[in-house]
Design a protein around this motif. Structure first.
Motif, mmCIF file in Angstrom:
data_model
loop_
_atom_site.group_PDB
_atom_site.id
_atom_site.type_symbol
_atom_site.label_atom_id
_atom_site.label_comp_id
_atom_site.label_asym_id
_atom_site.label_seq_id
_atom_site.Cartn_x
_atom_site.Cartn_y
_atom_site.Cartn_z
ATOM 1 N N THR A 179 29.829 40.729 31.542
ATOM 2 C CA THR A 179 30.135 39.234 30.323
ATOM 3 C C THR A 179 30.972 39.316 31.560
ATOM 4 O OG1 THR A 179 29.245 41.175 28.668
ATOM 5 C CG2 THR A 179 31.529 39.659 28.717
ATOM 6 N N PHE A 180 32.013 40.737 32.650
ATOM 7 C CA PHE A 180 32.807 40.424 32.875
ATOM 8 C C PHE A 180 32.165 39.902 34.277
ATOM 9 C CE2 PHE A 180 34.956 42.394 29.521
ATOM 10 C CZ PHE A 180 36.389 41.493 30.103
ATOM 11 N N ASN A 181 32.912 39.510 34.646
ATOM 12 C CA ASN A 181 32.604 38.813 36.678
ATOM 13 C C ASN A 181 33.769 39.444 37.373
ATOM 14 O OD1 ASN A 181 31.762 37.256 38.723
ATOM 15 N ND2 ASN A 181 31.048 35.343 37.637
ATOM 16 N N GLY A 182 33.289 40.535 38.493
ATOM 17 C CA GLY A 182 34.049 40.479 39.837
ATOM 18 C C GLY A 182 34.141 39.319 40.662
ATOM 19 N N ASP A 183 33.392 38.280 40.359
ATOM 20 C CA ASP A 183 34.807 37.115 41.478
ATOM 21 C C ASP A 183 35.608 36.633 40.790
ATOM 22 O OD1 ASP A 183 32.895 37.896 42.805
ATOM 23 O OD2 ASP A 183 31.296 36.369 43.188
ATOM 24 N N VAL A 184 35.595 35.994 41.970
ATOM 25 C CA VAL A 184 36.642 34.894 40.786
ATOM 26 C C VAL A 184 37.828 33.835 41.738
ATOM 27 C CG1 VAL A 184 38.862 36.817 41.835
ATOM 28 C CG2 VAL A 184 39.485 35.225 39.384
ATOM 29 N N ILE A 185 37.436 32.913 40.514
ATOM 30 C CA ILE A 185 38.445 31.672 41.693
ATOM 31 C C ILE A 185 39.637 31.214 41.544
ATOM 32 C CG2 ILE A 185 37.204 28.767 42.389
ATOM 33 C CD1 ILE A 185 34.219 30.115 42.390
ATOM 34 N N LEU A 186 40.363 31.024 42.091
ATOM 35 C CA LEU A 186 41.786 30.503 41.575
ATOM 36 C C LEU A 186 42.476 29.290 42.305
ATOM 37 C CD1 LEU A 186 43.467 33.825 41.278
ATOM 38 C CD2 LEU A 186 42.042 33.172 39.398
ATOM 39 N N HIS A 196 46.686 25.774 46.301
ATOM 40 C CA HIS A 196 46.500 26.564 47.012
ATOM 41 C C HIS A 196 45.221 27.632 46.199
ATOM 42 C CE1 HIS A 196 50.586 28.643 47.845
ATOM 43 N NE2 HIS A 196 50.279 27.939 49.056
ATOM 44 N N LEU A 197 43.792 27.619 47.281
ATOM 45 C CA LEU A 197 42.633 28.429 46.042
ATOM 46 C C LEU A 197 42.236 29.411 46.536
ATOM 47 C CD1 LEU A 197 40.387 25.434 47.449
ATOM 48 C CD2 LEU A 197 40.700 25.735 45.138
ATOM 49 N N LEU A 198 41.969 30.186 45.973
ATOM 50 C CA LEU A 198 41.040 32.001 45.914
ATOM 51 C C LEU A 198 40.586 31.889 46.019
ATOM 52 C CD1 LEU A 198 43.120 35.214 46.691
ATOM 53 C CD2 LEU A 198 41.517 34.816 45.431
ATOM 54 N N LEU A 199 39.279 32.493 46.204
ATOM 55 C CA LEU A 199 38.325 32.612 45.765
ATOM 56 C C LEU A 199 38.048 34.702 46.376
ATOM 57 C CD1 LEU A 199 34.534 31.352 46.534
ATOM 58 C CD2 LEU A 199 34.794 33.970 47.119
ATOM 59 N N GLY A 200 38.382 35.270 45.491
ATOM 60 C CA GLY A 200 38.008 36.892 45.302
ATOM 61 C C GLY A 200 36.894 37.095 44.955
ATOM 62 N N ASP A 201 36.206 38.452 45.593
ATOM 63 C CA ASP A 201 34.844 39.693 45.334
ATOM 64 C C ASP A 201 35.539 40.661 45.323
ATOM 65 O OD1 ASP A 201 32.571 40.636 44.735
ATOM 66 O OD2 ASP A 201 31.929 39.806 46.414
ATOM 67 N N PRO A 215 46.375 40.844 38.107
ATOM 68 C CA PRO A 215 47.599 41.330 38.947
ATOM 69 C C PRO A 215 47.615 39.802 40.017
ATOM 70 C CG PRO A 215 46.115 43.033 39.581
ATOM 71 C CD PRO A 215 45.578 42.161 37.779
ATOM 72 N N LEU A 216 46.575 40.063 39.786
ATOM 73 C CA LEU A 216 46.105 39.150 41.481
ATOM 74 C C LEU A 216 46.379 37.693 41.185
ATOM 75 C CD1 LEU A 216 44.783 38.269 44.026
ATOM 76 C CD2 LEU A 216 42.692 37.963 42.610
ATOM 77 N N ALA A 217 45.759 36.902 39.604
ATOM 78 C CA ALA A 217 45.989 35.723 39.305
ATOM 79 C C ALA A 217 47.132 35.807 38.948
ATOM 80 C CB ALA A 217 45.281 35.880 38.156
ATOM 81 N N ARG A 240 50.839 44.547 45.337
ATOM 82 C CA ARG A 240 50.426 45.146 44.842
ATOM 83 C C ARG A 240 49.139 45.828 43.737
ATOM 84 N NH1 ARG A 240 52.147 42.472 39.504
ATOM 85 N NH2 ARG A 240 53.754 41.018 40.262
ATOM 86 N N LEU A 241 47.843 45.172 44.930
ATOM 87 C CA LEU A 241 46.938 45.636 44.344
ATOM 88 C C LEU A 241 46.221 47.260 44.825
ATOM 89 C CD1 LEU A 241 44.007 42.151 44.919
ATOM 90 C CD2 LEU A 241 44.707 43.735 42.946
#
Lengths: 569, 100
Positions: A179-186, A196-201, A215-217, A240-241
């Motif tokens: 349901t939740f995804n450990g990847d994030v695209i901002l 600004h773009l961020l792809l995180g895993d 906190p990242l977002a 922060r992380l």
């Protein structure tokens, strides 16, 4: 195993019925008697009867028919049925078990055998009851969990999704294993245009992985909006992380800064597969390898970031993906990075179709049916107009606003020029003026152009002609870093004045540097001259401001920005 | 599969992981390094690791933290090509002594 049962006995033979009732009552069980099959069905209540004993041969309905009907009435409730039989025909007896009977008791009755069988039945009932309770508890728990997750997912998506992902320049692809995804695209527009773009895993999958994205977002959107630069945002996210995540959790990420005023991109890669830059000038995509540790690993004082820069032409493309793509296994069991992705790396895939192509490959190789990691991919078609159209959202009709009248001066000497970025602070003060806050994007753009000119060409004496080639471009920025690091003398003075006169409001930005000035009379203000890589900044300024004025031999520049309030038409 | 061996003379704890190094090893890996309290250095033998995922990287960080953070002496030994690749992408050579 003492348990009192309520037992339904159905037998048309009165003496057998009374005998069985007597045996059962002797052990303390309650007995309900029925005289035939139909009577048994009528008297059966799954909530009170725990065991049913049926004679096979009975009038109206025989034992088998009654058993069917009783099982139907019982539904989900398990009520064992025992057949009573005077026959010893194996086929008839096995038939009893076949239709769902639990056991059978042969006549004539033996009290010892009946006791043993009843004990076995009681064990079965207790086990069944425990299982049902556990099943119900699990079901409730699971429903609760799914419900909680759904709510959390809404909150999560509100925080991590920005409208900016809808930008036509972006193509993204997100495939979660949970349901939740450990990847994030901002993605977020910067106040002075660009993005600004961020792809995180994040480490792991599911909720525990997703939680770090909050906190990242938060920092990503907030700091981008306030005008901070990528090189300032990354250390903040890392710090922060590092503080909030456990030691074994971190975020591999790619941060991309699209700068539209000088058509360049800056890339920070920490722990993700190579970022690919598809340019018209090269056959194969340029690869930007991970040169940094992931975010949240190093303590703030040990953290350093290596950022790479490259200039782009409109139509060039940038692509990044998480290791769920890189490490996915193809049908023959080979990792994508060694097999499927090869044509992409060799430039044999049309860059504009690269995301679709990748989805096709993932489908073809069966990865999407059985993914073992979260998969995400981001591609952006580079253009100098990214984030510029969004600035027009700022042109809201002015409303009645209280007049403002203030001024301040901010002088940065060598140490502060090296260590501080004054722009977010200046912008923060300026946006206390309601009229200016709705034009904050333009104000920020003017301010950042003036400041970087003063710093780079004035104080650091960098020659912007260098930027005209793509190699020179990164050299320029390396040189900027090294000169700035060695800076011991010099200053930039920022002077701000806001005045109000009836409906007219005016902002005067004066920026002076310690450099030697320049020949401002030869500046070409024609913004349409796109060949010119380095004077575009001034041409842009000239368009945004009401008036632009150079003094002190080009060491000082004054930008006038006027706006009107309270005009209803 | 996780095995560990403690050398009392060198006070080096060797942890050997076999097969897939992923979340399923988490409990055993953590037990391996928390069970020995007097180790001064750590070797992680990756010779028989076929695959390593991000939670394994997390476990290595956990070990590094346990072993003293920036002062930790942790060596990652004999990793094969695919595993080296993953360690390199994460830039773990800046945190660990990696020997192929």
């Amino acid at each position: 195993m003492e348990q009192i049962l309520t037992v339904l006995i159905a037998d048309d033979n009165p003496s057998d019925r009374i005998l069985l009732k007597a045996i059962l009552s002797q052990f303390g069980h309650k007995v309900v008697s029925a005289v035939d099959g139909q009577d048994a069905i009528d008297k059966f209540d799954p909530h009170t009867i725990q065991l049913v004993c049926l004679d096979i041969k009975m009038p109206y309905k025989d034992g088998w028919e009654a058993a069917f009907e009783i099982q139907r009435i019982a539904g989900d409730v398990f009520v064992p049925i025992i057949f009573l039989s005077g026959v010893s025909d194996p086929i008839a007896l096995s038939n009893c078990l076949r239709i769902g009977g639990t056991d059978f008791i042969s006549k004539p009755y033996s009290p010892a055998l009946i006791t043993a069988k009843l004990n076995a039945i009681v064990r079965l009932l207790v086990m069944q009851k425990t299982l049902e309770e556990q099943r119900d508890a699990m079901r409730t728990y699971n429903e609760q969990l799914l419900n909680d997750q759904d709510i959390a997912k809404v909150v999560y998506e509100n925080i991590t999704h920005s409208n900016c992902l809808e930008d036509p320049a972006l193509s993204t692809f997100h495939y979660g294993t949970h349901t939740f995804n450990g990847d994030v695209i901002l993605a977020a527009y910067k106040p002075n245009g660009g993005m600004h773009l961020l792809l995180g895993d994040f480490t792991g999958h599911g909720l525990s992985a997703a939680i770090g994205a909050l906190p990242l977002a938060d920092i990503f959107f907030d700091w981008t909006k306030k005008g901070f630069l990528m090189r300032q945002i990354i250390p903040e996210i890392n710090a922060r992380l590092k503080r909030v995540l456990p030691a074994n959790m971190f975020c591999s990420a790619v941060f991309i800064d699209i700068k539209v005023n000088n058509k360049s991109i800056e890339i920070w890669n920490g722990g993700l597969p190579d970022v690919l830059f598809f340019s018209k000038n090269t056959k194969q995509p340029v690869r930007f390898t991970s040169k940094n540790l992931p975010l949240g690993v190093l303590s703030p004082d040990a953290f350093e970031s290596q950022i790479e820069a490259v200039s782009f032409s409109p139509g060039d493309r940038l692509m990044a993906f998480s290791d769920g793509v890189y490490e996915a296994l193809d049908v023959s069991g080979q990792m994508f990075c060694h097999s499927v992705l090869t044509p992409l790396y060799h430039g044999h895939v049309d860059a504009d179709r690269s995301v679709d192509w990748l989805i096709e490959q993932l489908e073809k190789e069966g990865v999407l049916k059985n993914p073992h990691d979260d998969i995400s991919c981001l591609s952006v078609r580079l253009d100098a107009s990214i984030g510029i159209d969004s600035l027009e959202g700022g042109y809201l009709q002015a409303h009645h606003e209280a007049p403002a009248d203030f001024s301040f001066e901010y002088v940065l000497n060598a140490d502060s020029l090296r260590n501080t970025d004054p722009l977010p602070y200046v912008l923060q003060i300026l946006t206390t003026v309601p009229g200016l806050s709705s034009f904050s994007s333009q104000i920020f753009m003017i301010l950042s152009e003036l400041y970087s000119n003063a710093l780079e060409h004035g104080v650091l004496q960098l020659n912007s002609e260098k930027k005209s080639s793509s190699d020179g471009f990164s050299e320029y920025y390396e040189e900027r870093e090294s000169r700035l690091a060695k800076l011991t003398n010099g200053y930039v003075k920022i002077s701000v004045k806001v005045t109000s006169d009836h409906h007219c409001r005016s902002l005067v930005l004066y920026v002076e540097d310690s450099g030697s000035g320049f020949d401002f009379k030869s500046v070409n203000f024609d913004i349409s001259n796109t060949e010119l890589l380095y004077n575009r900044g001034l041409a842009l300024l000239d368009q945004l401001c009401s008036k632009l004025e150079f003094t002190k031999g080009g060491r000082a520049v004054t930008a006038y920005y006027d706006w009107q309030v309270g005009l209803d038409s | 599969m996780v095995e560990s061996f403690f050398d009392k003379t060198t006070r080096c704890l060797t942890i050997k992981v076999n097969g897939r190094f992923d979340y399923s090893c988490h409990k055993m890996f953590k037990e391996a390094f928390t069970s020995v309290t007097i180790a001064t250095s750590y070797d992680v033998n990756l010779a028989d690791v076929s695959y390593l995922d991000s939670s394994a990287l997390g476990m290595l960080l956990l070990l590094r933290d346990h072993a003293g953070g920036d002062k930790a002496q942790v060596r990652l030994l004999y990793a094969n090509g695919a595993v080296i690749d993953i360690l390199k992408i994460a830039n773990f050579h800046r945190l660990f002594d990696i020997t192929e």
